[in-house]
Every structure is written in C-alpha cells, then in structure tokens.
Design an enzyme around this catalytic site. Sequence first.
Site, PDB file in Angstrom:
ATOM      1  CB  SER A 168      -0.864  -0.004   1.271  1.00 53.19           C
ATOM      2  OG  SER A 168      -1.456   1.260   1.480  1.00 53.19           O
ATOM      3  CE1 TYR A 205      -4.267  -2.127   4.939  1.00 61.52           C
ATOM      4  CE2 TYR A 205      -3.442   0.105   4.663  1.00 61.52           C
ATOM      5  CZ  TYR A 205      -3.902  -1.081   4.117  1.00 61.52           C
ATOM      6  OH  TYR A 205      -3.984  -1.209   2.755  1.00 61.52           O
TER       7      TYR A 205
HETATM    8  N1  LIG Z   1      -8.683  -0.193  -1.468  1.00 55.45           N
HETATM    9  C1  LIG Z   1      -7.635   0.547  -1.172  1.00 55.45           C
HETATM   10  O1  LIG Z   1      -7.711   1.794  -1.070  1.00 55.45           O
HETATM   11  C2  LIG Z   1      -6.297  -0.112  -0.965  1.00 55.45           C
HETATM   12  C3  LIG Z   1      -5.150   0.679  -1.030  1.00 55.45           C
HETATM   13  C4  LIG Z   1      -3.907   0.087  -0.859  1.00 55.45           C
HETATM   14  C5  LIG Z   1      -3.822  -1.271  -0.637  1.00 55.45           C
HETATM   15  N2  LIG Z   1      -4.960  -2.025  -0.567  1.00 55.45           N
HETATM   16  C6  LIG Z   1      -4.816  -3.455  -0.311  1.00 55.45           C
HETATM   17  O2  LIG Z   1      -5.448  -4.152  -1.359  1.00 55.45           O
HETATM   18  C7  LIG Z   1      -5.784  -5.466  -0.886  1.00 55.45           C
HETATM   19  C8  LIG Z   1      -7.197  -5.805  -1.322  1.00 55.45           C
HETATM   20  O3  LIG Z   1      -8.098  -4.952  -0.643  1.00 55.45           O
HETATM   21  P1  LIG Z   1      -9.370  -4.320  -1.358  1.00 55.45           P
HETATM   22  O4  LIG Z   1      -9.146  -2.864  -1.439  1.00 55.45           O
HETATM   23  O5  LIG Z   1      -9.716  -5.039  -2.582  1.00 55.45           O
HETATM   24  O6  LIG Z   1     -10.451  -4.552  -0.192  1.00 55.45           O
HETATM   25  P2  LIG Z   1     -11.738  -5.518  -0.131  1.00 55.45           P
HETATM   26  O7  LIG Z   1     -12.633  -5.235  -1.272  1.00 55.45           O
HETATM   27  O8  LIG Z   1     -12.253  -5.361   1.255  1.00 55.45           O
HETATM   28  O9  LIG Z   1     -11.114  -6.970  -0.318  1.00 55.45           O
HETATM   29  C9  LIG Z   1     -10.362  -7.586   0.701  1.00 55.45           C
HETATM   30  C10 LIG Z   1     -10.239  -9.054   0.393  1.00 55.45           C
HETATM   31  O10 LIG Z   1      -9.443  -9.668   1.438  1.00 55.45           O
HETATM   32  C11 LIG Z   1     -10.120 -10.834   1.877  1.00 55.45           C
HETATM   33  N3  LIG Z   1      -9.856 -11.125   3.285  1.00 55.45           N
HETATM   34  C12 LIG Z   1      -9.988 -10.295   4.347  1.00 55.45           C
HETATM   35  N4  LIG Z   1      -9.741 -10.961   5.497  1.00 55.45           N
HETATM   36  C13 LIG Z   1      -9.433 -12.236   5.130  1.00 55.45           C
HETATM   37  C14 LIG Z   1      -9.108 -13.414   5.858  1.00 55.45           C
HETATM   38  N5  LIG Z   1      -9.064 -13.419   7.210  1.00 55.45           N
HETATM   39  N6  LIG Z   1      -8.865 -14.546   5.180  1.00 55.45           N
HETATM   40  C15 LIG Z   1      -8.950 -14.566   3.822  1.00 55.45           C
HETATM   41  N7  LIG Z   1      -9.252 -13.492   3.078  1.00 55.45           N
HETATM   42  C16 LIG Z   1      -9.504 -12.341   3.732  1.00 55.45           C
HETATM   43  C17 LIG Z   1     -11.612 -10.511   1.676  1.00 55.45           C
HETATM   44  O11 LIG Z   1     -12.347 -11.716   1.517  1.00 55.45           O
HETATM   45  P3  LIG Z   1     -13.366 -12.330   2.590  1.00 55.45           P
HETATM   46  O12 LIG Z   1     -13.926 -11.188   3.380  1.00 55.45           O
HETATM   47  O13 LIG Z   1     -14.364 -13.043   1.747  1.00 55.45           O
HETATM   48  O14 LIG Z   1     -12.520 -13.249   3.396  1.00 55.45           O
HETATM   49  C18 LIG Z   1     -11.581  -9.755   0.366  1.00 55.45           C
HETATM   50  O15 LIG Z   1     -11.631 -10.637  -0.727  1.00 55.45           O
HETATM   51  C19 LIG Z   1      -5.572  -5.437   0.624  1.00 55.45           C
HETATM   52  O16 LIG Z   1      -4.351  -6.061   0.940  1.00 55.45           O
HETATM   53  C20 LIG Z   1      -5.502  -3.963   0.942  1.00 55.45           C
HETATM   54  O17 LIG Z   1      -4.759  -3.691   2.091  1.00 55.45           O
HETATM   55  C21 LIG Z   1      -6.195  -1.476  -0.743  1.00 55.45           C
END
Ligand SMILES: NC(=O)c1ccc[n+]([C@@H]2O[C@H](COP(=O)([O-])OP(=O)(O)OC[C@H]3O[C@@H](n4cnc5c(N)ncnc54)[C@H](OP(=O)(O)O)[C@@H]3O)[C@@H](O)[C@H]2O)c1
Length: 254
Positions: free
Chosen positions: A134, A147
């Site tokens: 991130s 985080y």
């Molecule tokens: N969106 C942003 O602004 C942003 C920015 C920088 C980095 N990121 C990173 O991008 C990645 C994806 O996030 P996203 O933005 O796409 O958010 P999201 O839509 O909330 O997706 C998060 C994913 O992680 C899975 N997850 C969460 N807890 C888990 C667990 N205990 N076991 C297995 N899977 C788990 C969730 O699946 P289930 O709930 O079905 O388990 C979901 O598929 C993350 O690493 C996040 O930190 C996001």
Amino acid sequence: MSEQLAMVTGASSGIGEAFARELVRRGYAVILVARRLDRLIALQAELGKGTEVLAADLATEEGMGAVAARLSRGGISLLVNNAGLGFRGLVVDQPEASITRLVRVNLEAPMRLSRGAAAQMAGEGRGTLINVASMGAFQPVPYLNVYAATKAGLLSFTEALADEVAGFGVTVQALCPGNIPTGFQDVAGTKGSRFDRTPSMSAGEVARRSLDAALQGGPTLFLPARMDRISIFAQRFLPRFVARRVAGSLLKSE
Ligand SMILES: NC(=O)c1ccc[n+]([C@@H]2O[C@H](COP(=O)([O-])OP(=O)(O)OC[C@H]3O[C@@H](n4cnc5c(N)ncnc54)[C@H](OP(=O)(O)O)[C@@H]3O)[C@@H](O)[C@H]2O)c1
C-alpha cells in the site's frame, strides 16, 4: 495447450476480484481464495470451469495451512497475495484480537505463502509473485497505525525477497496502490475521511497495470497513479515527521 495456473487471495472482492477477472482474460486458470464462499462460487460461475475455489481464513493457522498445502502441490506460476484489511481509529481503542488479525492476514500469511511459492517457482525456474502492499507502507499512518505497520513490513519483505530470487527466474512485485474504491473503506471505516477523497483509480486498472509490469519481469515496485508517484517523491525528501502528520491528517476524524 496447457493453461497457466494462478492463485489470488482475497478474490471475493475489490482488487483481488479484479485480478482474478484480468488473469482469466489473459488465459490463466485461477484459484480463488477468501472466506466468503458464496461470493467465490458466484465468481467461479462467471469466470468458468477452469476456476477453482478455496475457502480459507488467512487469520488462522488452519486457513494458512490449507492455502500453503495447495501451493505446495505445484503448478502455480503466478501468486497474488492480495487479502488484507485495515481498521481506522486509535490503537488504544482496538481489541488485541484485531491487531492479531491484521498482522496475520496482512503480513504473516503473505510472508509464509511467498516463501512457499518462491521456493516452488525457483525450483521450476520461473514464476511471478505479486504482494499487495500500500501507499501506507511508506510512512507511519496515525489512525491507520497497525495497517500501515503491516504494509511497511510487507514492502520490506517483498523487496528483499525480489533480490533473493531474481537469479532463479522469479519476478517479485510489491504493489503499492493509493486509495482505490473497494470493500476496503467499509471494513476499515475510512468512509467520509479526507483519505476517502484522495486521487483514485479503479481496481480493474490496478490489476491490469500490475500484471503488465510484473509479466514483463519488473519493475518490482509498482506505483500506479501519477499523484502517488509525486507523493512518494515528497515522502522521500520531506522530514519523516511531516509525511506522518500529513498521512494522519487524512485519517483523523473531522
Ligand atoms: N482499497 C484501497 O484503497 C487499498 C489501497 C492500498 C492497498 N490495498 C490493499 O489491497 C488489498 C485488497 O483490498 P481491497 O481494497 O480489494 O479490499 P476488499 O474489497 O475489502 O477486499 C479484501 C479481500 O481480502 C479478503 N480477506 C480479508 N480478510 C481475510 C481473511 N481473514 N482470510 C482470507 N481473506 C480475507 C476478503 O475476503 P473475505 O472477506 O471473503 O474473506 C476480500 O476478498 C488489501 O491487501 C488492501 O490492504 C487497498
């Protein structure tokens, strides 16, 4: 023709779901990993029969073990360690269990799965590993503290691993997105913050640009948005306390 096999963790939503779609578009068979089986099955139905579903909670030993076991069966040439989550607020208000959850899902699981995948890929002399860190990895972030600490750890680990396995035909990318509208903001409780209004791109574009770069063998660090690159430049040259205060001001309750 033998299909290439990829695995995406956190494929039930957001960036992970976008990676799964983009990989299928590029001809990969994909193993979808997350906890919400209903969402994985719906995506599998849409993406086709080559898609495999693996329900696992990466905050648990059992879940990490199940995914590691699938990796160790071999044949996976691309892994996206994408599952992750954050919680906005003061550390002193957070239950210990949520700190443990963040450290396991955001840091321990990707480190352990990277180790397994990199060993397997190095043995096969090829492979691509993408770890989703991130922009929060580049400075401490008050109110998104744990985080940012996990993402800083993952960035450090991933960049070091990239150098360790570069001679074995394995590409390792640390992907550092900025603010991307996904389920993240709902889970983290960042809706309505100034962070929520920072420059953004779609999850689909993140996945496309990440894969374009990684499949060409680099660069290992991928910084998608132009604004993000300016912000990284500023972080490198501003005193660390200034970068930290700016980051905290984006997350503080108004
Ligand atoms: N969106 C942003 O602004 C942003 C920015 C920088 C980095 N990121 C990173 O991008 C990645 C994806 O996030 P996203 O933005 O796409 O958010 P999201 O839509 O909330 O997706 C998060 C994913 O992680 C899975 N997850 C969460 N807890 C888990 C667990 N205990 N076991 C297995 N899977 C788990 C969730 O699946 P289930 O709930 O079905 O388990 C979901 O598929 C993350 O690493 C996040 O930190 C996001």
